[in-house]
Design an enzyme around this catalytic site. Structure first.
Site, PDB file in Angstrom:
ATOM      1  N   ASP A 101     -10.380 -14.047  24.470  1.00 16.04           N
ATOM      2  CA  ASP A 101      -9.435 -15.139  24.703  1.00 16.04           C
ATOM      3  C   ASP A 101      -8.098 -14.982  23.993  1.00 16.04           C
ATOM      4  OD1 ASP A 101     -10.020 -15.491  22.049  1.00 16.04           O
ATOM      5  OD2 ASP A 101     -11.382 -17.169  22.363  1.00 16.04           O
ATOM      6  N   GLU A 123     -17.093 -10.831  27.174  1.00 15.36           N
ATOM      7  CA  GLU A 123     -17.204 -12.155  26.534  1.00 15.36           C
ATOM      8  C   GLU A 123     -16.595 -13.225  27.461  1.00 15.36           C
ATOM      9  OE1 GLU A 123     -15.171 -13.988  22.828  1.00 15.36           O
ATOM     10  OE2 GLU A 123     -16.899 -12.946  21.985  1.00 15.36           O
ATOM     11  N   GLU A 137      -6.332 -20.355  23.041  1.00 15.25           N
ATOM     12  CA  GLU A 137      -7.451 -19.500  23.481  1.00 15.25           C
ATOM     13  C   GLU A 137      -8.203 -20.037  24.693  1.00 15.25           C
ATOM     14  OE1 GLU A 137      -6.811 -20.294  20.321  1.00 15.25           O
ATOM     15  OE2 GLU A 137      -6.432 -18.369  19.342  1.00 15.25           O
ATOM     16  N   HIS A 226      -7.869 -19.549  10.351  1.00 15.40           N
ATOM     17  CA  HIS A 226      -6.632 -19.020  10.949  1.00 15.40           C
ATOM     18  C   HIS A 226      -6.220 -19.702  12.256  1.00 15.40           C
ATOM     19  CE1 HIS A 226      -8.400 -16.975  14.438  1.00 15.40           C
ATOM     20  NE2 HIS A 226      -9.438 -16.745  13.658  1.00 15.40           N
ATOM     21  N   ARG A 228      -4.567 -21.605  15.181  1.00 15.36           N
ATOM     22  CA  ARG A 228      -3.214 -22.151  15.365  1.00 15.36           C
ATOM     23  C   ARG A 228      -3.215 -23.677  15.395  1.00 15.36           C
ATOM     24  NH1 ARG A 228      -1.281 -17.155  17.260  1.00 15.36           N
ATOM     25  NH2 ARG A 228       0.980 -17.048  17.370  1.00 15.36           N
ATOM     26  N   HIS A 259      -6.332 -14.491   5.993  1.00 14.43           N
ATOM     27  CA  HIS A 259      -5.687 -13.890   7.168  1.00 14.43           C
ATOM     28  C   HIS A 259      -4.227 -13.610   6.820  1.00 14.43           C
ATOM     29  CE1 HIS A 259      -4.252 -13.550  11.308  1.00 14.43           C
ATOM     30  NE2 HIS A 259      -5.513 -13.546  11.727  1.00 14.43           N
TER      31      HIS A 259
HETATM   32  C1  UD1 Z   1      -4.719 -14.015  16.946  1.00 11.16           C
HETATM   33  C2  UD1 Z   1      -5.218 -14.612  18.273  1.00 11.16           C
HETATM   34  C3  UD1 Z   1      -6.422 -15.498  18.050  1.00 11.16           C
HETATM   35  C4  UD1 Z   1      -7.505 -14.752  17.285  1.00 11.16           C
HETATM   36  C5  UD1 Z   1      -6.909 -14.203  15.994  1.00 11.16           C
HETATM   37  C6  UD1 Z   1      -7.931 -13.373  15.267  1.00 11.16           C
HETATM   38  C7  UD1 Z   1      -3.614 -15.183  20.036  1.00 11.16           C
HETATM   39  C8  UD1 Z   1      -2.599 -16.142  20.496  1.00 11.16           C
HETATM   40  N1  UD1 Z   1      -4.157 -15.439  18.840  1.00 11.16           N
HETATM   41  O1  UD1 Z   1      -4.233 -15.093  16.147  1.00 11.16           O
HETATM   42  O2  UD1 Z   1      -6.943 -15.908  19.291  1.00 11.16           O
HETATM   43  O3  UD1 Z   1      -8.556 -15.650  17.000  1.00 11.16           O
HETATM   44  O4  UD1 Z   1      -5.791 -13.365  16.308  1.00 11.16           O
HETATM   45  O5  UD1 Z   1      -7.553 -13.104  13.950  1.00 11.16           O
HETATM   46  O6  UD1 Z   1      -3.889 -14.219  20.703  1.00 11.16           O
HETATM   47  N2  UD1 Z   1      -0.193 -10.594  10.875  1.00 11.16           N
HETATM   48  C9  UD1 Z   1       0.126  -9.469  10.162  1.00 11.16           C
HETATM   49  N3  UD1 Z   1      -0.692  -8.363  10.268  1.00 11.16           N
HETATM   50  C10 UD1 Z   1      -1.799  -8.351  11.038  1.00 11.16           C
HETATM   51  C11 UD1 Z   1      -2.133  -9.514  11.743  1.00 11.16           C
HETATM   52  C12 UD1 Z   1      -1.317 -10.630  11.676  1.00 11.16           C
HETATM   53  O7  UD1 Z   1       1.098  -9.440   9.430  1.00 11.16           O
HETATM   54  O8  UD1 Z   1      -2.501  -7.325  11.070  1.00 11.16           O
HETATM   55  C13 UD1 Z   1       0.692 -11.792  10.791  1.00 11.16           C
HETATM   56  C14 UD1 Z   1       2.053 -11.536  11.456  1.00 11.16           C
HETATM   57  O9  UD1 Z   1       3.033 -12.249  10.762  1.00 11.16           O
HETATM   58  C15 UD1 Z   1       1.854 -12.159  12.840  1.00 11.16           C
HETATM   59  C16 UD1 Z   1       0.991 -13.353  12.482  1.00 11.16           C
HETATM   60  O10 UD1 Z   1       0.098 -12.875  11.478  1.00 11.16           O
HETATM   61  O11 UD1 Z   1       3.079 -12.517  13.431  1.00 11.16           O
HETATM   62  C17 UD1 Z   1       0.243 -13.972  13.626  1.00 11.16           C
HETATM   63  O12 UD1 Z   1      -0.486 -13.033  14.390  1.00 11.16           O
HETATM   64  P1  UD1 Z   1      -0.943 -13.447  15.881  1.00 11.16           P
HETATM   65  O13 UD1 Z   1      -1.749 -12.341  16.457  1.00 11.16           O
HETATM   66  O14 UD1 Z   1       0.209 -13.934  16.675  1.00 11.16           O
HETATM   67  O15 UD1 Z   1      -1.849 -14.716  15.651  1.00 11.16           O
HETATM   68  P2  UD1 Z   1      -3.243 -14.890  14.931  1.00 11.16           P
HETATM   69  O16 UD1 Z   1      -3.210 -16.185  14.226  1.00 11.16           O
HETATM   70  O17 UD1 Z   1      -3.561 -13.672  14.159  1.00 11.16           O
HETATM   71  N1  UDP Z   2     -13.639 -10.275   9.469  1.00 11.38           N
HETATM   72  C1  UDP Z   2     -13.355  -9.140   8.716  1.00 11.38           C
HETATM   73  N2  UDP Z   2     -12.679  -9.294   7.530  1.00 11.38           N
HETATM   74  C2  UDP Z   2     -12.275 -10.499   7.057  1.00 11.38           C
HETATM   75  C3  UDP Z   2     -12.553 -11.666   7.849  1.00 11.38           C
HETATM   76  C4  UDP Z   2     -13.231 -11.512   9.055  1.00 11.38           C
HETATM   77  O1  UDP Z   2     -13.714  -8.027   9.090  1.00 11.38           O
HETATM   78  O2  UDP Z   2     -11.685 -10.565   5.977  1.00 11.38           O
HETATM   79  C5  UDP Z   2     -14.331 -10.112  10.763  1.00 11.38           C
HETATM   80  C6  UDP Z   2     -15.520 -11.033  11.025  1.00 11.38           C
HETATM   81  O3  UDP Z   2     -16.726 -10.459  10.561  1.00 11.38           O
HETATM   82  C7  UDP Z   2     -15.509 -11.184  12.539  1.00 11.38           C
HETATM   83  C8  UDP Z   2     -14.024 -11.084  12.894  1.00 11.38           C
HETATM   84  O4  UDP Z   2     -13.392 -10.468  11.770  1.00 11.38           O
HETATM   85  O5  UDP Z   2     -16.164 -10.106  13.194  1.00 11.38           O
HETATM   86  C9  UDP Z   2     -13.465 -12.453  13.142  1.00 11.38           C
HETATM   87  O6  UDP Z   2     -12.092 -12.400  13.199  1.00 11.38           O
HETATM   88  P1  UDP Z   2     -11.186 -13.695  13.165  1.00 11.38           P
HETATM   89  O7  UDP Z   2     -11.898 -14.779  12.440  1.00 11.38           O
HETATM   90  O8  UDP Z   2      -9.854 -13.259  12.666  1.00 11.38           O
HETATM   91  O9  UDP Z   2     -11.001 -14.039  14.712  1.00 11.38           O
HETATM   92  P2  UDP Z   2     -11.828 -14.914  15.756  1.00 11.38           P
HETATM   93  O10 UDP Z   2     -13.222 -14.400  15.811  1.00 11.38           O
HETATM   94  O11 UDP Z   2     -11.735 -16.351  15.325  1.00 11.38           O
HETATM   95  O12 UDP Z   2     -11.081 -14.715  17.030  1.00 11.38           O
END
Ligand code: UD1
Ligand code: UDP
Length: 400
Positions: A101, A123, A137, A226, A228, A259
């Site tokens: 998603d 999924e 999502e 994390h 939104r 995160h």
């Molecule tokens: C994204 C997904 C969410 C998923 C989550 C898992 C969307 C809209 N959101 O949300 O569905 O549950 O990932 O974690 O697809 N950032 C870094 N380095 C990284 C990752 C993130 O710096 O490796 C920071 C950056 O500033 C980035 C911000 O996090 O702009 C947000 O990342 P983004 O992928 O847009 O949203 P998530 O909250 O991570």
């Molecule tokens: N996870 C990880 N390191 C962390 C936190 C989570 O490897 O510090 C793993 C966790 O075991 C799971 C996945 O990341 O498999 C979940 O990711 P996240 O919660 O970011 O996204 P979501 O599942 O909500 O989309």
């Protein structure tokens, strides 16, 4: 005449997609007589994605490298869509597989559709039926489901959701969730390798939490957040609740691998300031690599989270999960009794965590290992299914 190999492209970009697609990449690679496997990462997450690629030893053929600090949904959608146009033109896959998603999944599915390349949705069929929870999502997964030709549903409930929307039953396969394939693989690796377990403990120490603190008397609450839709007030309230709990239970460690999203770190700074260090049992640490995270989850007493994937993993390890959300698209473990929705209110979080930390029978009731999400063979089922599909190659048409 020898049949031509089916060219499968797996596209993903965030940490959870990478964890859940990694065993599928391996499965297709094992069947190299039948499939040519191409991995394309969008880099929606940069550091968190790279951690997973390293652990599972995946070298993507294509990397769109789209991440920007503070990116919004328009940035991610448009950058993935444009990036995928060029990748699809060059690679010409027979099928594109996307996961779950995220905005990466939906934009990549749309890009494949524009090239008339069939999409397989891994999924598939999870629903809350509330397009703002989780946001974005729920809409992402509904849109991807609309685009997809094949739907790989983790449970019979997710299959039913798709049937209710009119999807042809012949295009849905109940597979279990590939996260259980990944989890079993990692749990097995840690159990079989004492040196690996020791090195993960050393990694945890380096990340800022020494797991040797845990003994018969000291418990661990593992926390992640994390979503939104929780940014702002929701997160502030969650952080205030966690702080109150850390003060109330000095015999319990509260560990929060944060995160990298700045919207997660800001409220933590706002609520805790410099107090976290002085509490002595509150640990804010950098995001953990998957293996060390699983190691910590195995040793936790309970998990407090708004994560989707963790709601699927922790029940399999017999860990109660309190979910800081009002809805879930994963009701199976709630029905089984190991997951409970507690929302983001200060009162509810503090009272539910307190109950589990002080009432042994309430704890025992929730700490049953159940696994409604799979048996570890989801990837095999998906690959078997695609192997058998006829009328598969040669569907792609150039349309512009
Ligand atoms: C994204 C997904 C969410 C998923 C989550 C898992 C969307 C809209 N959101 O949300 O569905 O549950 O990932 O974690 O697809 N950032 C870094 N380095 C990284 C990752 C993130 O710096 O490796 C920071 C950056 O500033 C980035 C911000 O996090 O702009 C947000 O990342 P983004 O992928 O847009 O949203 P998530 O909250 O991570
Ligand atoms: N996870 C990880 N390191 C962390 C936190 C989570 O490897 O510090 C793993 C966790 O075991 C799971 C996945 O990341 O498999 C979940 O990711 P996240 O919660 O970011 O996204 P979501 O599942 O909500 O989309």
């Amino acid at each position: 005449m020898k049949e031509r190999k089916k060219k499968v492209m797996l596209v993903f970009g965030t940490r959870p997609e990478a964890i859940k697609m990694a065993p599928l990449v391996r499965e297709f690679e094992r069947r190299s007589d039948c499939f040519e496997t191409l991995v394309c990462v969008t880099g929606q997450h940069r550091q968190l994605l790279d951690q997973v690629l390293r652990i599972f030893d995946i070298a993507p053929r294509y990397d769109l490298d789209i991440m920007k600090q503070g990116q919004d949904l328009y940035d991610v959608t448009s950058r993935v869509l444009y990036g995928m146009r060029d990748v699809l033109d060059e690679a010409c896959p027979d099928v594109v597989l996307v996961h779950g998603d995220t905005t990466t999944s939906t934009a990549a599915a749309l890009a494949a559709f524009y090239r008339q390349i069939p999409v397989g949705h891994v999924e598939a069929g999870l629903r809350t039926h509330d397009i703002y929870s989780p946001w974005p999502e729920e809409m992402n997964r509904q849109l991807t489901g609309r685009i997809a030709t094949w739907h790989f549903s983790p449970t019979s409930l997710s299959r039913k959701n798709l049937l209710d929307e009119g999807v042809d039953s012949g295009h849905i396969l109940v597979t279990g969730n590939t996260v259980i394939d990944a989890l079993y693989h990692v749990v097995g690796r840690i159990a079989d390798d004492v040196a690996l377990a020791a090195s993960l403990d050393a990694q945890l120490c380096a990340a800022g939490y020494d797991p040797s603190r845990l003994d018969a008397m000291r418990r661990l609450v593992l926390i992640t957040g994390h979503r939104r839709e929780n940014f702002g007030e929701g997160f502030i309230s969650m952080c205030r609740a966690i702080k109150a709990l850390a003060v109330k239970y000095p015999d319990t460690d509260f560990v929060f691998p944060m995160h990298l999203n700045p919207n997660v770190r800001r409220p933590i700074r706002e609520v805790f300031g410099s107090d976290a260090g002085s509490l002595g049992n509150m640990f804010f640490i950098e995001p953990l690599e998957y293996l060390s995270f699983v190691r910590l989850m195995e040793r936790s007493t309970l998990v407090l989270t708004d994560s989707g994937g963790i709601q699927e993993e922790a029940p399999g390890l017999g860990k109660p999960v309190l979910v800081m959300r009002d809805t879930t698209e994963r009701p199976e473990a709630v029905e089984a009794g190991t997951v409970k929705l507690v929302g983001t209110s200060y009162e509810r979080i503090t009272s539910e965590v307190s109950r589990l930390l002080s009432d042994t029978s309430a704890y025992a009731e929730m700490a049953q290992a159940v696994n409604p999400y799979g048996d570890g063979y989801a990837c095999r089922r998906i690959a078997d299914f695609l192997e058998k599909q006829e009328d598969f190659c040669g569907k792609r048409k150039a349309i512009d």
